[in-house]
Design a protein around this motif. Sequence first.
Motif, PDB file in Angstrom:
ATOM      1  N   VAL A   7       0.677  -1.107   0.312  1.00 17.58           N
ATOM      2  CA  VAL A   7       0.001  -0.646  -0.307  1.00 17.58           C
ATOM      3  C   VAL A   7       0.965   0.960  -0.003  1.00 17.58           C
ATOM      4  O   VAL A   7       2.231   1.006   0.961  1.00 17.58           O
ATOM      5  N   ARG A  32      -3.180  -0.492  -3.034  1.00 17.53           N
ATOM      6  CA  ARG A  32      -3.619   0.174  -2.902  1.00 17.53           C
ATOM      7  C   ARG A  32      -2.641   1.608  -2.421  1.00 17.53           C
ATOM      8  O   ARG A  32      -2.312   1.644  -2.319  1.00 17.53           O
ATOM      9  N   CYS A  86      -5.440  -3.311   5.127  1.00 18.85           N
ATOM     10  CA  CYS A  86      -4.771  -3.564   4.095  1.00 18.85           C
ATOM     11  C   CYS A  86      -4.429  -4.768   4.488  1.00 18.85           C
ATOM     12  O   CYS A  86      -3.742  -5.966   3.387  1.00 18.85           O
TER      13      CYS A  86
END
Length: 219
Positions: A7, A32, A86
């Motif tokens: 992420v 992400r 996450c």
Amino acid sequence: MKNQPFVASWSGGKDSAMAYYRAIQSGMTPKRLLTMFQEDEEVSKSHALPLKVVQAQAARLDIPLMIRGAGWDDYESKFIDAMDECRANGITHGVFGDIDLEGHLEWVQKTCAKSGIVPIHPLWQEPRRSILEDLLAVGFEAVIVVVNTNMMPAEYVGRIFTRQLMDELESLGIDSCGENGEFHTVVIDGPIFSSRVPVTFGEVRENEGYVFLTVSLEA
């Protein structure tokens, strides 16, 4: 680091973009983006970018965007909540754009540890000017959208980031990386994007020692 899912801590500015770029170059896999917003979730923290602009950046990265709205009192808990999400989705690493401020590094390490996320700092301890030179060499385009008028003149808001600008700032004794909060940027083009982010710049507004350039998506 090859194929490690990550992420990216995404401010929408130059340092987060360079960290993302370096992570990709090392073979890591983006999963992400995380952008922290003001409590009303209308504009991002520090950089004051509207949600639609950050969404447009994410769309050109082809990566899902996560946002968390937070004040400074609950910023850490909201950040950890995002990291927990996450980790629950199999993302093991976080990529951050910090360069050399030890306090920032320690905070990231502490908070990521609470979620079992491994923090990665692709820019860490590289000379600031070297990072900026690489930013321009690989084709990023960034514009100054926030200026701390206690640290530099307001008229630098709206300037496109160039070597000439870097030299100009340094001649005035201003850190051309803005690492100490002198200014913030928005990245509107570069090698990580599928196409240029279609933004327009509007009026300049002032608030508590800062000037902000209005950024919006083209109609």
